[in-house]
Design an enzyme around this catalytic site. Structure first.
Site, PDB file in Angstrom:
ATOM      1  N   GLU A   1       0.806  -1.231   0.000  1.00  0.00           N
ATOM      2  CA  GLU A   1       0.000   0.000   0.000  1.00  0.00           C
ATOM      3  C   GLU A   1       0.835   1.274   0.000  1.00  0.00           C
ATOM      4  O   GLU A   1       0.642   2.165   0.840  1.00  0.00           O
ATOM      5  CB  GLU A   1      -0.981  -0.033   1.182  1.00  0.00           C
ATOM      6  CG  GLU A   1      -1.905  -1.249   1.113  1.00  0.00           C
ATOM      7  CD  GLU A   1      -2.760  -1.452   2.363  1.00  0.00           C
ATOM      8  OE1 GLU A   1      -2.733  -0.600   3.255  1.00  0.00           O
ATOM      9  OE2 GLU A   1      -3.452  -2.485   2.434  1.00  0.00           O
TER      10      GLU A   1
ATOM     11  N   GLU B   1      -6.440 -10.437  -1.727  1.00  0.00           N
ATOM     12  CA  GLU B   1      -7.254 -10.251  -0.508  1.00  0.00           C
ATOM     13  C   GLU B   1      -8.736 -10.126  -0.867  1.00  0.00           C
ATOM     14  O   GLU B   1      -9.420  -9.191  -0.438  1.00  0.00           O
ATOM     15  CB  GLU B   1      -6.789  -9.006   0.248  1.00  0.00           C
ATOM     16  CG  GLU B   1      -5.305  -8.996   0.582  1.00  0.00           C
ATOM     17  CD  GLU B   1      -4.873  -7.847   1.490  1.00  0.00           C
ATOM     18  OE1 GLU B   1      -5.745  -7.137   2.009  1.00  0.00           O
ATOM     19  OE2 GLU B   1      -3.662  -7.682   1.667  1.00  0.00           O
TER      20      GLU B   1
HETATM   21  O1  G3I Z   1      -2.589  -8.169  18.263  1.00  0.00           O
HETATM   22  C1  G3I Z   1      -3.386  -7.223  18.968  1.00  0.00           C
HETATM   23  C2  G3I Z   1      -3.649  -7.706  20.337  1.00  0.00           C
HETATM   24  O2  G3I Z   1      -2.453  -7.793  21.037  1.00  0.00           O
HETATM   25  C3  G3I Z   1      -4.635  -6.738  21.017  1.00  0.00           C
HETATM   26  O3  G3I Z   1      -4.968  -7.223  22.268  1.00  0.00           O
HETATM   27  C4  G3I Z   1      -5.902  -6.590  20.173  1.00  0.00           C
HETATM   28  C5  G3I Z   1      -6.875  -5.582  20.775  1.00  0.00           C
HETATM   29  O4  G3I Z   1      -7.639  -4.953  19.780  1.00  0.00           O
HETATM   30  O5  G3I Z   1      -5.537  -6.125  18.912  1.00  0.00           O
HETATM   31  C6  G3I Z   1      -4.687  -7.032  18.232  1.00  0.00           C
HETATM   32  O6  G3I Z   1      -4.370  -6.489  17.010  1.00  0.00           O
HETATM   33  C7  G3I Z   1      -5.378  -6.509  16.033  1.00  0.00           C
HETATM   34  C8  G3I Z   1      -4.852  -7.296  14.841  1.00  0.00           C
HETATM   35  O7  G3I Z   1      -5.743  -7.202  13.764  1.00  0.00           O
HETATM   36  C9  G3I Z   1      -4.636  -8.769  15.200  1.00  0.00           C
HETATM   37  O8  G3I Z   1      -5.838  -9.348  15.574  1.00  0.00           O
HETATM   38  C10 G3I Z   1      -5.677  -5.085  15.634  1.00  0.00           C
HETATM   39  O9  G3I Z   1      -6.338  -4.414  16.676  1.00  0.00           O
HETATM   40  C11 G3I Z   1      -6.543  -5.049  14.396  1.00  0.00           C
HETATM   41  O10 G3I Z   1      -6.659  -3.702  13.929  1.00  0.00           O
HETATM   42  C12 G3I Z   1      -5.883  -5.882  13.307  1.00  0.00           C
HETATM   43  O11 G3I Z   1      -6.680  -5.806  12.158  1.00  0.00           O
HETATM   44  C13 G3I Z   1      -6.068  -6.292  10.977  1.00  0.00           C
HETATM   45  C14 G3I Z   1      -5.820  -5.137  10.003  1.00  0.00           C
HETATM   46  O12 G3I Z   1      -5.249  -5.666   8.812  1.00  0.00           O
HETATM   47  C15 G3I Z   1      -4.873  -4.092  10.578  1.00  0.00           C
HETATM   48  O13 G3I Z   1      -3.590  -4.503  10.593  1.00  0.00           O
HETATM   49  C16 G3I Z   1      -7.032  -7.272  10.325  1.00  0.00           C
HETATM   50  O14 G3I Z   1      -7.183  -8.407  11.170  1.00  0.00           O
HETATM   51  C17 G3I Z   1      -6.494  -7.704   8.962  1.00  0.00           C
HETATM   52  O15 G3I Z   1      -7.489  -8.433   8.285  1.00  0.00           O
HETATM   53  C18 G3I Z   1      -6.150  -6.484   8.130  1.00  0.00           C
HETATM   54  O16 G3I Z   1      -5.588  -6.924   6.927  1.00  0.00           O
HETATM   55  C19 G3I Z   1      -5.268  -5.908   5.978  1.00  0.00           C
HETATM   56  C20 G3I Z   1      -4.027  -6.357   5.256  1.00  0.00           C
HETATM   57  O17 G3I Z   1      -3.000  -6.583   6.199  1.00  0.00           O
HETATM   58  C21 G3I Z   1      -3.601  -5.313   4.213  1.00  0.00           C
HETATM   59  N1  G3I Z   1      -4.673  -4.982   3.299  1.00  0.00           N
HETATM   60  C22 G3I Z   1      -5.941  -4.617   3.934  1.00  0.00           C
HETATM   61  C23 G3I Z   1      -6.373  -5.707   4.925  1.00  0.00           C
HETATM   62  C24 G3I Z   1      -7.699  -5.366   5.553  1.00  0.00           C
HETATM   63  O18 G3I Z   1      -7.562  -4.232   6.361  1.00  0.00           O
END
Ligand code: G3I
Length: 420
Positions: free
Chosen positions: A204, A309
């Site tokens: 991105e 994705e």
């Molecule tokens: O790991 C932490 C954990 O320690 C904490 O307790 C918890 C509390 O909210 O959060 C956890 O992190 C979360 C993580 O996913 C792992 O579960 C984040 O809050 C959450 O925002 C994160 O969301 C991910 C998002 O990327 C942000 O990185 C989604 O699962 C994931 O599907 C999404 O994937 C992205 C691709 O990487 C890139 N392209 C877009 C796609 C969709 O957004």
């Protein structure tokens, strides 16, 4: 126990309006991005859930396939065209969700780690590598002979703040940041060897207008940060395919920027092997023509194409530029969450047709499309339940919250029989 899936089913039995909104806010994060509840809380919520006073708004069985999912596999059906992948997280494999893990093994031949290979998951503190989750992911993938996709090194999300800071908390220098990137890659290369077949090197980097996004990577290293990242990845992962991955690549300006990136790399002798086009789609956008044009453009640039994705968001758009910009979010409202109980039949049919149309296009370009990866095993695992509005009930995938095959899945299977 599949807490995320079960608890989201609980929301389906809750009356509409304020009660539902409060409940959804309370359990926000249950679907897609995590959150768990004890089984007792689940059963309690189930037994005390009142019937909707408005009566049933749709039939929960209506969108299901008439074909038994055990009779057909996406991976086998598409084997001659492209690999079929899915993004999975730690709630699926290991002790997570045996039914989902079995479904993935039966339906897919390629997996991407949804979060577990991101910098924040592997190296939260400088030099302290935690491979536990990553190793569980790889063990599961290898047990089932699946191709592994690594996601991702250079991104503006899920990279810890320390990576961009000097010892006093100020901004790191170009040399410091490049050294950190190289150390991180080197540690991963030493640990994983060549077990990860494809790596998203940069994720991105472009705005939708094709300009370079302002990120700490760009500010600190400079506009050549993509060159530097791919050169380092090529050095440390000589056997892996190197990918540039982005969303909204059907927008001509962004698509063309990615093509120019590939051309520039080739002129400068920087190895890139593939473009990952994320494909976070909606029911009517982007158009099939735009999807097709982007696949053709990337194939024309001489790289492999990975649909990396894929999902189909069936809910009302919460903002104009649908894509995957995680900085955008909106308040939960009944208007933005119109199908909390189940998907109306006409929308299920529209979604099924959309999935079929999309796979027709992918099939027509199968010569250049290496793989099609779904972003989540089921509706319950999809990140789209929590973005851009937390706590919605979306129906973005081919399997429902009980992991039953949907009509969309059946149509995707059927398309393979029709396409050339
Ligand atoms: O790991 C932490 C954990 O320690 C904490 O307790 C918890 C509390 O909210 O959060 C956890 O992190 C979360 C993580 O996913 C792992 O579960 C984040 O809050 C959450 O925002 C994160 O969301 C991910 C998002 O990327 C942000 O990185 C989604 O699962 C994931 O599907 C999404 O994937 C992205 C691709 O990487 C890139 N392209 C877009 C796609 C969709 O957004």
């Amino acid at each position: 126990m599949q807490h995320g899936r079960v608890i989201c089913d609980v929301t389906n039995g809750i009356a509409s309006g304020v009660l539902r909104a409060l409940f959804l806010i309370a359990i926000a994060g249950c679907t897609g991005a995590g959150g768990a509840a004890p089984a007792s809380a689940v059963s309690q919520a189930r037994s005390s859930s009142p019937e909707s006073s408005a009566g049933p708004r749709c039939n929960a069985q209506a969108g299901l396939a008439s074909l038994d999912a055990s009779k057909a596999s996406l991976a086998q059906t598409y084997a001659k065209r492209f690999k079929m992948g899915v993004a999975i997280n730690g709630r699926v494999y290991g002790d997570g969700d045996p039914a989902a893990a079995a479904l993935v093994a039966a339906q897919f031949n390629r997996v991407t780690a949804e979060n577990e290979l991101k910098w924040q998951s592997l190296e939260r503190q400088p030099g302290v590598l935690d491979f536990n989750q990553a190793d569980a992911f790889l063990a599961y993938a290898e047990q089932h002979g699946m191709e592994v996709h690594g996601h991702t090194f250079v991104w503006h999300h899920q990279v810890p703040a320390w990576v961009f800071q000097n010892d006093s908390g100020g901004p790191a220098t170009r040399q410091q940041l490049l050294a950190r990137l190289e150390q991180h890659m080197s540690a991963l290369a030493e640990h994983f060897g060549s077990r990860v077949r494809y790596w998203d090197v940069v994720n991105e980097a472009f705005n939708d207008d094709g300009s370079l996004r302002d990120t700490p990577w760009r500010t600190i290293i400079g506009d050549d940060y993509l060159d530097q990242a791919f050169l380092l990845a090529g050095k440390h992962f000589p056997d892996a395919k190197l990918v540039y991955n982005d969303y909204a690549m059907e927008k001509p300006a962004k698509r063309d920027a990615a093509v120019r990136l590939v051309q520039g790399f080739k002129e400068r002798g920087v190895r890139i092997d593939a473009i990952g086009t994320q494909a976070h789609f909606q029911l009517t956008t982007p158009t099939l023509e735009a999807i097709e044009a982007s696949l053709a453009a990337f194939a024309g640039a001489g790289v492999e194409v990975l649909v990396s994705e894929l999902d189909v968001d069936v809910l009302p758009a919460a903002y104009k530029n649908q894509g995957a910009d995680l900085s955008v979010n909106a308040e939960l409202s009944a208007q933005l969450n119109p199908y909390p109980d189940c998907l109306p039949n006409d929308v299920a049919e529209q979604a099924a047709q959309r999935w079929a149309d999309i796979f027709e296009v992918f099939s027509q370009h199968s010569e250049h499309v290496h793989s099609v990866t779904l972003w989540g095993v089921s509706d319950g695992y999809s990140w789209l339940n929590n973005w851009p509005v937390r706590g919605r009930t979306n129906y973005a995938q081919l399997f429902d919250r009980q992991l039953r095959a949907k009509r969309s899945w059946q149509r995707v299977i059927e398309v393979a029989g029709q396409a050339p």
